[in-house]
Design an enzyme around this catalytic site. Structure first.
Site, PDB file in Angstrom:
ATOM      1  N   GLY A 183      -8.857 -67.950 -26.954  1.00 37.99           N
ATOM      2  CA  GLY A 183      -8.321 -67.129 -28.283  1.00 37.99           C
ATOM      3  C   GLY A 183      -7.436 -67.994 -29.065  1.00 37.99           C
ATOM      4  N   GLY A 208      -9.798 -67.122 -21.059  1.00 33.23           N
ATOM      5  CA  GLY A 208      -9.528 -66.643 -22.509  1.00 33.23           C
ATOM      6  C   GLY A 208      -9.475 -67.828 -23.510  1.00 33.23           C
ATOM      7  N   TYR A 261      -7.438 -71.601 -26.942  1.00 30.97           N
ATOM      8  CA  TYR A 261      -8.429 -72.868 -27.524  1.00 30.97           C
ATOM      9  C   TYR A 261      -7.701 -74.102 -27.610  1.00 30.97           C
ATOM     10  CZ  TYR A 261     -12.781 -74.931 -29.344  1.00 30.97           C
ATOM     11  OH  TYR A 261     -13.793 -75.558 -29.487  1.00 30.97           O
ATOM     12  N   LYS A 281      11.416 -54.807 -29.447  1.00 31.14           N
ATOM     13  CA  LYS A 281       9.720 -54.764 -29.527  1.00 31.14           C
ATOM     14  C   LYS A 281       9.452 -53.449 -30.152  1.00 31.14           C
ATOM     15  CE  LYS A 281       6.125 -57.054 -28.224  1.00 31.14           C
ATOM     16  NZ  LYS A 281       5.793 -58.458 -28.121  1.00 31.14           N
ATOM     17  N   VAL A 334      -4.599 -69.088 -28.617  1.00 27.23           N
ATOM     18  CA  VAL A 334      -3.467 -70.034 -27.789  1.00 27.23           C
ATOM     19  C   VAL A 334      -4.506 -71.023 -26.889  1.00 27.23           C
ATOM     20  CG1 VAL A 334      -1.708 -70.243 -26.110  1.00 27.23           C
ATOM     21  CG2 VAL A 334      -1.537 -68.429 -28.015  1.00 27.23           C
TER      22      VAL A 334
END
Ligand code: NAD
Length: 347
Positions: A179, A177, A183, A80, A181
Site C-alpha cells: 500500500g 502489503g 510500496y 485517537k 507505505v
C-alpha cells in the site's frame, strides 16, 4: 459494564462519546495522556461489530499513540478517535462537521488526523469547523512517505545490529502489503540492493512491484514461509501470532503495520527464537513526526521532518542494545523507555 475496570482502560485522562442524530454521527474520542503535550492521533471510520469493540479499539489505539509520540521525542500526548458505522453509506460533509464540533469542544486537548477510511478531503471538512486538525493537503499532507523512510531506516538499524552490515545488497526481505507505505518502502529497499519477495490482495500492485523492482510474487499465506533475512509486515495487525511465528525463517521483523504482535507474549516468543522484533510503534513513527510539525512548528518544513524521522535509526539501536544488555524482549524495553519519558513529562 464497569468502564473503569475494562482491561484496556489505562487511566485515560478523558473519553468522550459524541453523537449527532441529524447526521448519524456516533464517535468516541479518547485522550489517553497529555503529559507531554496535546494528544494527537488519527480518526478511524469503521463498521464495528458493536460499541464495545469500538471502545476497545479507541482505548488501545490512543494508548499506543502516547507511547509512539513519546519514543519519537515529540512534545505530544496520545489520543485517537473512532467514528462508528459503514463509511460507504454514512460519510457526509455534515457528519464530518459534527465531528469537527466534537473535536473543537476539547479546545486543543486533542488533534485529529486521517486514519483508516478517512482521507485528506474528509479532514478538510473537519477543518472548516476546528483548527485542531493535522495532515491537511497543502500542509504536511500524506504521511506515508515519511513512515516509509522511518521504516526503511529502522530496518537498516536492525540489519546492522543483527547481521552486522550497513549494506542491504542481497539482503532478502519479504514484504506483506504494497500500500502507501509498503510500496514506498520497496522502492527504497530495491534502490539499496535488497531482494524483494512480496504479497498483497491487490494484483495491480503486485504486477507493478514485479516489473519495477524485479520482486518475486508469492501467495498471501506463503509470505510467512519464505527463506528471507527480514519479514516486513506492512498490511495488517496481528500477523505475528501462534500460527505464524513457528513458520518464520527471518531473523528480523521490521515493518510499518500497527499492532503487529497478536498478544504481548509473542514479544518473548520472538526473543526465544532469536528473532529481532523491531517494535512497531517506534519504527512506524515517521508519519506522526511529519504531522507534529504541522501542529507545533510555526511553518511546516519537510526537510526538518526528514531530519527528525532519521533519528528513528538511533532510537532503535538504543532499544536493541538495551534489550541485549538487560536480556529482555525489545517490545518490553521500548514500553519501559516510553513510560520513563512520559513519567518525566508528568512531573
Ligand atoms: P494501505 O491501505 O495503503 O495499504 C495496505 C496494503 O495492504 C494494501 O495494498 C492492501 O491491499 C494490502 N493488504 C490488505 N490485506 C492484505 C493481506 N491479507 N495480505 C497482504 N496484503 C494485504 O495502508 P498504509 O497506509 O500503507 O499502512 C499500512 C500499515 O501501516 C497499516 O497497518 C497502518 O496502520 C500502518 N501505518 C501506516 C502509517 C501511514 O503513514 N500510512 C503510519 C503508521 C502506521
Amino acid at each position: 459494564m464497569s468502564f473503569f475496570n475494562l482491561v484496556d482502560f489505562d487511566d485515560h485522562e478523558q473519553v468522550v462519546y459524541c453523537s449527532d442524530k441529524k447526521t448519524g454521527l456516533k464517535a468516541i474520542i479518547a485522550v489517553h495522556s497529555t503529559a507531554l503535550g496535546p494528544a494527537a492521533g488519527g480518526c478511524r471510520f469503521w463498521d464495528y461489530a458493536n460499541d464495545e469493540s469500538a471502545l476497545t479499539d479507541v482505548l488501545r489505539l490512543s494508548r499506543g499513540m502516547t507511547y509512539k509520540n513519546a519514543m519519537a521525542g515529540l512534545k505530544l500526548g496520545g489520543g485517537k478517535a473512532v467514528i462508528i458505522g459503514d463509511p460507504k453509506s454514512l460519510k457526509s460533509p455534515e457528519l464530518f462537521k459534527a465531528f469537527g464540533k466534537a473535536v473543537n469542544n476539547l479546545a486543543g486537548r486533542y488533534y485529529t488526523a486521517e486514519d483508516v477510511n478517512i482521507n485528506t478531503d474528509d479532514m478538510g471538512i473537519v477543518n472548516q469547523i476546528t483548527d485542531y486538525v493535522a495532515g491537511l493537503d497543502g500542509k504536511s499532507g500524506n504521511p506515508a512517505p515519511f513512515t516509509a523512510l522511518g521504516t526503511f531506516l529502522g530496518l537498516k538499524a536492525a540489519v546492522k545490529f543483527k547481521l552486522g552490515t550497513d549494506d542491504l545488497t542481497g539482503i532478502k526481505v519479504a514484504v506483506q502489503g504494497l500500500g502507501s507505505v509498503g510500496y514506498s518502502l520497496c522502492q527504497r529497499l530495491h534502490a539499496a540492493g535488497a531482494k524483494l519477495i512480496v504479497t498483497d490482495i491487490n494484483p495491480v500492485a503486485l504486477e507493478k512491484a514485479a516489473t519495477e523492482f524485479n520482486a518475486e510474487v508469492v501467495g498471501l499465506d506463503d509470505i510467512y514461509d519464505q527463506d528471507v533475512d527480514v519479514y516486513s509486515p506492512c498490511a495488517l495487525g496481528a500477523s505475528i501470532n501462534d500460527g505464524t511465528i513457528s513458520r518464520l525463517k527471518a531473523s528480523i521483523i521490521a515493518g510499518c503495520a500497527n499492532n503487529q504482535l497478536a498478544e504481548p507474549k509473542h514479544d518473548q516468543l520472538l526473543k526465544d527464537k532469536s528473532i529481532l522484533y523491531v517494535p512497531d510503534y517506534v519504527i512506524n513513527a515517521g508519519g506522526i513526526i511529519n504531522v507534529s510539525l504541522e501542529i507545533q512548528a510555526e511553518t511546516y518544513c519537510a526537510d526538518k521532518a526528514t531530519k527528525m524521522v532519521e533519528r528513528i535509526y538511533d532510537t532503535l539501536m538504543n532499544v536493541f542494545e538495551t534489550a541485549k544488555q538487560q536480556d529482555k524482549p525489545t517490545g518490553i524495553v521500548a514500553d519501559e523507555m516510553a513510560r520513563a519519558i512520559i513519567a518525566k513529562g508528568n512531573k
